[in-house]
Design a protein around this motif. Structure first.
Motif, PDB file in Angstrom:
ATOM      1  N   UNK A   1       0.851  -1.199   0.000  1.00  0.00           N
ATOM      2  CA  UNK A   1       0.000   0.000   0.000  1.00  0.00           C
ATOM      3  C   UNK A   1       0.882   1.242   0.000  1.00  0.00           C
ATOM      4  N   UNK A   2       0.643   2.119  -0.953  1.00  0.00           N
ATOM      5  CA  UNK A   2       1.433   3.344  -1.068  1.00  0.00           C
ATOM      6  C   UNK A   2       0.611   4.540  -0.583  1.00  0.00           C
ATOM      7  N   UNK A   3       1.186   5.385   0.260  1.00  0.00           N
ATOM      8  CA  UNK A   3       0.452   6.568   0.718  1.00  0.00           C
ATOM      9  C   UNK A   3       0.524   7.710  -0.283  1.00  0.00           C
ATOM     10  N   UNK A   4      -0.363   8.666  -0.118  1.00  0.00           N
ATOM     11  CA  UNK A   4      -0.307   9.914  -0.864  1.00  0.00           C
ATOM     12  C   UNK A   4       0.431  10.933   0.001  1.00  0.00           C
ATOM     13  N   UNK A   5       1.380  11.647  -0.589  1.00  0.00           N
ATOM     14  CA  UNK A   5       2.174  12.614   0.157  1.00  0.00           C
ATOM     15  C   UNK A   5       1.690  14.034  -0.132  1.00  0.00           C
ATOM     16  N   UNK A   6       1.643  14.853   0.909  1.00  0.00           N
ATOM     17  CA  UNK A   6       1.203  16.240   0.771  1.00  0.00           C
ATOM     18  C   UNK A   6       1.699  17.003   1.992  1.00  0.00           C
ATOM     19  N   UNK A   7       1.247  18.222   2.165  1.00  0.00           N
ATOM     20  CA  UNK A   7       1.650  19.020   3.324  1.00  0.00           C
ATOM     21  C   UNK A   7       0.424  19.563   4.049  1.00  0.00           C
ATOM     22  N   UNK A   8       0.526  19.608   5.356  1.00  0.00           N
ATOM     23  CA  UNK A   8      -0.453  20.280   6.203  1.00  0.00           C
ATOM     24  C   UNK A   8       0.247  21.530   6.733  1.00  0.00           C
ATOM     25  N   UNK A   9      -0.137  22.682   6.212  1.00  0.00           N
ATOM     26  CA  UNK A   9       0.656  23.903   6.414  1.00  0.00           C
ATOM     27  C   UNK A   9       2.051  23.611   5.846  1.00  0.00           C
ATOM     28  N   UNK A  10       3.085  23.579   6.661  1.00  0.00           N
ATOM     29  CA  UNK A  10       4.429  23.247   6.165  1.00  0.00           C
ATOM     30  C   UNK A  10       4.888  21.876   6.657  1.00  0.00           C
ATOM     31  N   UNK A  11       3.964  21.061   7.183  1.00  0.00           N
ATOM     32  CA  UNK A  11       4.315  19.776   7.778  1.00  0.00           C
ATOM     33  C   UNK A  11       4.160  18.668   6.742  1.00  0.00           C
ATOM     34  N   UNK A  12       5.220  17.943   6.396  1.00  0.00           N
ATOM     35  CA  UNK A  12       5.093  16.826   5.454  1.00  0.00           C
ATOM     36  C   UNK A  12       4.196  15.739   6.036  1.00  0.00           C
ATOM     37  N   UNK A  13       3.231  15.288   5.242  1.00  0.00           N
ATOM     38  CA  UNK A  13       2.249  14.322   5.726  1.00  0.00           C
ATOM     39  C   UNK A  13       2.036  13.230   4.695  1.00  0.00           C
ATOM     40  N   UNK A  14       1.425  12.129   5.155  1.00  0.00           N
ATOM     41  CA  UNK A  14       1.106  11.007   4.276  1.00  0.00           C
ATOM     42  C   UNK A  14      -0.287  10.502   4.631  1.00  0.00           C
ATOM     43  N   UNK A  15      -1.050  10.160   3.611  1.00  0.00           N
ATOM     44  CA  UNK A  15      -2.405   9.648   3.813  1.00  0.00           C
ATOM     45  C   UNK A  15      -2.496   8.257   3.191  1.00  0.00           C
ATOM     46  N   UNK A  16      -2.865   7.276   4.028  1.00  0.00           N
ATOM     47  CA  UNK A  16      -2.933   5.884   3.616  1.00  0.00           C
ATOM     48  C   UNK A  16      -4.397   5.447   3.507  1.00  0.00           C
ATOM     49  N   UNK A  17      -4.682   4.558   2.536  1.00  0.00           N
ATOM     50  CA  UNK A  17      -5.998   3.945   2.463  1.00  0.00           C
ATOM     51  C   UNK A  17      -6.958   4.653   1.523  1.00  0.00           C
ATOM     52  N   UNK A  18      -8.143   4.042   1.391  1.00  0.00           N
ATOM     53  CA  UNK A  18      -9.172   4.554   0.501  1.00  0.00           C
ATOM     54  C   UNK A  18     -10.064   5.553   1.244  1.00  0.00           C
ATOM     55  N   UNK A  19     -10.779   6.415   0.514  1.00  0.00           N
ATOM     56  CA  UNK A  19     -11.633   7.412   1.169  1.00  0.00           C
ATOM     57  C   UNK A  19     -12.567   6.780   2.204  1.00  0.00           C
ATOM     58  N   UNK A  20     -12.693   7.445   3.334  1.00  0.00           N
ATOM     59  CA  UNK A  20     -13.493   6.939   4.440  1.00  0.00           C
ATOM     60  C   UNK A  20     -13.936   8.116   5.301  1.00  0.00           C
ATOM     61  N   UNK A  21     -14.943   7.895   6.114  1.00  0.00           N
ATOM     62  CA  UNK A  21     -15.353   8.922   7.071  1.00  0.00           C
ATOM     63  C   UNK A  21     -14.537   8.839   8.354  1.00  0.00           C
ATOM     64  N   UNK A  22     -13.676   7.840   8.440  1.00  0.00           N
ATOM     65  CA  UNK A  22     -12.871   7.632   9.648  1.00  0.00           C
ATOM     66  C   UNK A  22     -11.396   7.793   9.323  1.00  0.00           C
TER      67      UNK A  22
END
Length: 231
Positions: free
Chosen positions: A1-22
């Motif tokens: 499973x590969x995460x999506x990489x992006x930034x929250x303000x200037x903080x490097x972040x990663x989001x794993x998994x499929x769209x969910x409400x949780x």
């Protein structure tokens, strides 16, 4: 499973998994990053949730950055990530490793966390700091006078960190919490985790033979089982 990489303000972040409400906000420990192996195992164990991880200062993509990994800074960054999560998901959980658990205990106690999972958590940073001072024969007087003292463990003891920690005791944790700790964890004293567990009605599992850093195949297998059984 590969995460999506992006930034929250200037903080490097990663989001794993499929769209969910949780979503589960994941906080790494020392010398780790937002792509820590336990986060992948968490995403695999919780396919119904998304996992949101990020880099603390001096870790991951921020390793060579100008901001130091200091408790108030880490609490501020985690608070920003929590603000982001709460604005986009209906349900927010928490997974934290080692020192990441300590920052979480400070940043999350007034939040609405549905459930928390702690791996090898530092739940009493003042005790751990005093233990490290004892291991390397560093007195409070010397630490105050010198300000910062590197240790053979690779950690630097800082008087301002120690002062902050003592001013911010952990006196509230109202969320259902599961804890996994290795029987061979020599970094965090067993009695501190047991006391925290009893005080805040957590569920504690001991992984026989595991150390503080879960990284061997048997340790990671135990982590996966624990996540699936408590999720």
């Amino acid at each position: 499973m590969e995460p999506q990489f992006f930034q929250i303000k200037t903080i490097p972040a990663a989001l794993w998994g499929f769209p969910s409400e949780r979503v589960i906000v994941a906080v790494h420990g020392a010398q780790s990053s937002k792509t820590d192996v336990p986060f992948l195992l968490l995403a695999e164990a919780f396919p119904h949730c998304q996992i949101l991880s990020f880099d603390l200062p001096e870790h991951g993509d921020r390793k060579d950055g100008p901001i130091r990994c200091k408790p108030p800074v880490c609490v501020r960054d985690l608070s920003s990530v929590l603000d982001y999560a709460e604005s986009r998901w209906a349900s927010v959980g928490l997974f934290a490793v080692s020192m990441g658990a300590y920052f979480s205990l400070l940043a999350c106690r007034e939040r609405n966390i549905c459930h928390a999972w702690f791996l090898s958590p530092v739940v009493d940073m003042e005790r751990l700091t005093r233990d490290m001072m004892g291991w390397f024969q560093i007195s409070e007087t010397r630490l105050e006078a010198e300000g910062e003292i590197p240790t053979p463990m690779g950690q630097t003891l800082c008087w301002d960190d120690y002062s902050y920690i003592r001013r911010h005791p952990i006196d509230r944790w109202p969320f259902p919490t599961d804890i996994l700790r290795g029987s061979g964890d020599t970094l965090v004293a067993e009695e501190t985790v047991s006391a925290f567990t009893e005080r805040f009605s957590c569920r504690l599992r001991i992984a026989e033979g595991a150390e503080h850093w879960f990284h061997t195949p048997p340790e990671l297998d135990e982590l996966s089982r624990w996540l699936r059984e408590t999720g």
